[in-house]
Each structure stands twice: as structure tokens, then as C-alpha cells.
Design an enzyme around this catalytic site. Sequence first.
Site, mmCIF file in Angstrom:
data_model
loop_
_atom_site.group_PDB
_atom_site.id
_atom_site.type_symbol
_atom_site.label_atom_id
_atom_site.label_comp_id
_atom_site.label_asym_id
_atom_site.label_seq_id
_atom_site.Cartn_x
_atom_site.Cartn_y
_atom_site.Cartn_z
ATOM 1 N N ARG A 46 0.805 -1.226 0.000
ATOM 2 C CA ARG A 46 0.000 0.000 0.000
ATOM 3 C C ARG A 46 0.834 1.271 0.000
ATOM 4 N NH1 ARG A 46 -3.608 -1.153 5.034
ATOM 5 N NH2 ARG A 46 -1.495 -1.647 5.594
ATOM 6 N N LYS A 153 4.021 -19.170 7.760
ATOM 7 C CA LYS A 153 3.292 -19.462 8.974
ATOM 8 C C LYS A 153 2.854 -18.164 9.638
ATOM 9 C CE LYS A 153 5.579 -20.122 12.942
ATOM 10 N NZ LYS A 153 6.350 -19.064 13.613
ATOM 11 N N LYS A 187 17.077 -24.554 6.353
ATOM 12 C CA LYS A 187 18.388 -24.484 7.012
ATOM 13 C C LYS A 187 19.259 -25.656 6.559
ATOM 14 C CE LYS A 187 16.657 -22.272 11.224
ATOM 15 N NZ LYS A 187 17.192 -20.914 11.176
ATOM 16 N N GLU A 221 16.220 -19.167 22.461
ATOM 17 C CA GLU A 221 16.451 -17.841 21.890
ATOM 18 C C GLU A 221 16.790 -16.871 23.001
ATOM 19 O OE1 GLU A 221 14.131 -16.779 18.233
ATOM 20 O OE2 GLU A 221 12.585 -17.734 19.441
ATOM 21 N N HIS A 245 8.438 -25.715 13.711
ATOM 22 C CA HIS A 245 9.897 -25.880 13.623
ATOM 23 C C HIS A 245 10.418 -27.090 14.407
ATOM 24 C CE1 HIS A 245 9.387 -22.078 11.834
ATOM 25 N NE2 HIS A 245 9.558 -21.316 12.883
HETATM 26 C C1 BG6 Z 1 9.795 -17.842 13.805
HETATM 27 C C2 BG6 Z 1 9.118 -17.481 15.087
HETATM 28 O O1 BG6 Z 1 9.004 -18.705 13.045
HETATM 29 O O2 BG6 Z 1 11.036 -18.465 14.100
HETATM 30 C C3 BG6 Z 1 9.986 -16.555 15.896
HETATM 31 O O3 BG6 Z 1 7.869 -16.867 14.809
HETATM 32 C C4 BG6 Z 1 11.347 -17.160 16.104
HETATM 33 O O4 BG6 Z 1 9.364 -16.250 17.143
HETATM 34 C C5 BG6 Z 1 11.939 -17.649 14.800
HETATM 35 O O5 BG6 Z 1 12.181 -16.180 16.684
HETATM 36 C C6 BG6 Z 1 13.198 -18.454 15.055
HETATM 37 O O6 BG6 Z 1 13.879 -18.646 13.858
HETATM 38 P P1 BG6 Z 1 15.429 -18.928 13.835
HETATM 39 O O7 BG6 Z 1 15.726 -19.176 12.411
HETATM 40 O O8 BG6 Z 1 16.095 -17.707 14.381
HETATM 41 O O9 BG6 Z 1 15.650 -20.122 14.717
#
Ligand code: BG6
Length: 497
Positions: A46, A153, A187, A221, A245
Site C-alpha cells: 500500500r 506461517k 536451514k 532464543e 519448527h
Molecule cells: C519464527 C518465530 O518462526 O522463528 C519466531 O515466529 C522465532 O518467534 C523464529 O524467533 C526463530 O527462527 P530462527 O531461524 O532464528 O531459529
Amino acid sequence: PPAPPNVMIIFGAGGDLTKRKLIPSLYHLWAAGLLPESFVMLGLDRLDHDDDSFRSRISEHLHQTYGTAFNLDAWRQLEERIHYMKLDMLEGSEYERLCENLSRIDAERGTEGNYLFYLAIPPSMFRPVTDHLGEVGLLHETEDDWRRVIIEKPFGRDLESAIALNADLHRNMDEEQIYRIDHYLGKETVQNIMVFRFANSFIEPLWNRNHIDHVQITVAESVGVEHRGAYYEEAGALRDMMPNHLLVLLGFLAMEPPNSFDAKAIRDEVNKVLDAVEPLTPEQVLTHAVRGQYSAGTMPDGEQVKAFRTSAGVQPNSSTETFAAVKLTMDNWRWAGVPFYLRTGKRLTAQYTEVAIHFKKAPTIMFQDTEVNELEGDMLVLRIQPNEGIQMSFGAKVPGPTMKIGTVNMDFCYEDYFGNKPATGYETLIYDCMKGDATLFKHADTVEKGWEIVQSVIDVWAALPPREFPNYAAGTWGPAAAGDMIKRDGRQWRRIE
Ligand code: BG6
């Protein structure tokens, strides 16, 4: 070989994903000679932009990211293939203009009517956008061209909504046209799980309940919820990471060898694994699943971090979890009786994704009087990120006149062998989609099976609001209850240095 001629149309071209992942991936693909001469990227959003202002916004970001390593020649060539079109994506009448624009691009650039629509937009827009694309015939394939849609997602927020979303998508497309991205499948180290298991002969004979005691999957994380407080408040750690994941990792770790590298062969094996996972009963959720939420704390680098509940978009009394751990078992021949412990969380001590395979202890009768400085036993660690690599830990004689055994590590680091190639993880996925290879994408059934596995946890947690939130300090390894869960089985989480 380069992908076939095509136009990649990005919905949400003004967003972060486009800037941080999609454009850099196209730049890497172009530099590697994997995009065709007849390629166009058409950004839709937009925002008020024309081609020039859009291009300069992107190139500024690339300059910052790559500094002196920026390949300006490659970028110049790609840049002239990048266009922008202002479009109200929710307005059906706008899509005729899109059709006209695409026909013109086909005529001028030889892109042959092959369109890859990338929906980098909120899930609530998936249905209206695909409906509008369907209405103007843009999802209709002929023998001479293809139409594919990549979606990001979250694929729903529970089993029911995932089924509804899949049904919505199927109104306008065949399943074969839908490419659901789970960036963990992009990955290198995740794909390498299959190579490690099935391209080597030494590991597979050990890969079963006879030799493996248990498996730990950790996606830790150190970041918080960043600018996504509102989304995360609705989602939480479990929905955000587990059915997607972490189950990708579990699928590749636990699958039987597929008959080929064909998309269907691999999907069938992954689906069999997901079918074999025993869903937790509501009673088991109380003991086999743990949730946590972080309070204020200090990160290892000294950064003072505020509590999750103070993040923008988050309720001051939020009961959303920022940590989730689950113990899963599989009811099949290979894995019966081998627990898989999965954990993930925000604001943990370190950024670290790994799989640790703990082998059964050897009968040590011979060494029963020996001093064993054994920390964790025989273990194989697949480091998914960072410091990508594989580590084997085992016992060795500590040099000296007396018999002592200590744990040592044999270590393979990707960087030592393959250098440090910049990649976003999206390159393979985008390239595969252009070639029509769906191996690393998720089909509807896999997505739904993922939700089935976590549904009872979602339900029980929704019915019993947490009493003790927040229950771990930022900068720690999560709530004590996660440690208790695995200790009850006589095991402990691997300490990650
Ligand atoms: C995303 C999540 O799908 O994956 C995030 O929504 C998360 O919350 C991320 O931080 C992690 O991805 P990666 O590649 O950093 O492990």
C-alpha cells in the site's frame, strides 16, 4: 541450472520479511547464477513508492548488510528486474490492474506467464488475497505456464483453524500449487540431518531404541518478542515453535529412510513419524508439558531486560507462555520407549538450536573401579545454529599412570570445511519453488498432524490459566519445572555452555 523464466510477485513488499530475507535471497540466487535472465520481481504494497524509490530503499539495506562485500555488479543486474506496484490487496477491483501489469511484463521480459505469488502478509489476508487472485484467473495454470503460491506461517492457531485455512486455500488452488514455508526446512543443518543419517553407513545402525536412551531438542532464543508483542501475545511459545519448527527437527530425526529424495517419499515418512507420536492425554499434559514466562532479568552480556508483560502489545497480566517444554514418545518399532524432550523459549541464556542424541550407557564392568569423570555419557550433538556443526562426546583415557576416564569431544564445524557463505535460509526454498520441487515445503496433512500433536496441550493450558507466571528470570534456562520434568525420568537437560 537457473530456474525457469518467471515473475515473483511479493504481497507485503514493504514489510520486514521482504527487506531482511526475500530480497537478500534473490540477490544471493542471482549472484550464484540460479535465477533466469527472464526474471522479474514485482513488489506489491500500500505504500507510496515507484520503482526507483523502492529499489533505493532495498539497496540501502543491502549496502548496510554486506558493506564492502556487496557485489554491486550483481545487484545492478538484479535491480533492473525489480518493480513496484502500489495496490490495495483487499480490494478486488485492483486485481485487473495486476493482471494487465503481469501480461505486460510477460510480453516485455519473456517471463512466459509463470507466476510465483509470495504472501508475506498476515494470515487473515490469505483468504481474501487468494480469492481475488482466483477471481481474475491468476491462479489458473495451463499446459504452458505455472502458478504457485508461497505462504508463511502461522498456518492457523490450532487444528480446527488449520483445517479451515487449508479448505480456504483449496477453494482457489490445487494442493500442488501451495508451498507452505517453514524456514527450518531451508536451514542447511536441518537438511543435513537426512544426509548425516542416510548418506553414511556408520550411524544408522545405532539410530534406534537399542542404542539411544533419549533425545533432546532445544531451540533457545536470547531475543525477546521484539516488535511482535501483539502477535506473540496471541500465539505463545508453543504455537509459535512446536507444531512447526521443532516437529520438523523431530520428523527428520525419527523418520525411516525414504525410498528416494522425492517430495512425496519424504513427506510420507515424516507423516508416519507424526502419526506415531502419542498425543498427550489431558492428565499427561500436567506432567509431560511445562510452560513458563519470563520476568525481568539480566542477560549474560549484562543487558537488563524487562519482563514479557511490559512488552508493547502484551497484557500486563498476560498468561501467554514464552517457554514451552514437552516430552513426547512414539509408538513405533524404532522408537518405542525412547523419550524425545523438546524445549523452546525466549530470553533464555543463549541463542542456541541443537539436537542432542544421548546413547545408552555401555556396560562398564571392566571399569567399575575406575575414576570416571563422565559428565553426560556418550552423546552426539547436531548443532543447528549458530556455530553449525556436529559434535561427538565419548569417554577417553585421561593420560597418566592411573586409569581415569574423561569425556572428550570430536567436533566438526561447517565453517572449517565450507567457509562462511552468507545465506538467509530462503534461497533453497525460493529456488525449489520456482523449479516446482516441493520436497522442502509442507503439505496440508503435515501441518494438520503437527497441530494434532500439540492440541491437548493447547486445550489444557487454555482451561487452566497459569498460577505462577512469570516463573523464570530473563537470562536463565527457563522455569525450574522444566528441569523437574526431565529429572523425574532420571535425566537432565544438557548444559549448553
Ligand atoms: C519464527 C518465530 O518462526 O522463528 C519466531 O515466529 C522465532 O518467534 C523464529 O524467533 C526463530 O527462527 P530462527 O531461524 O532464528 O531459529
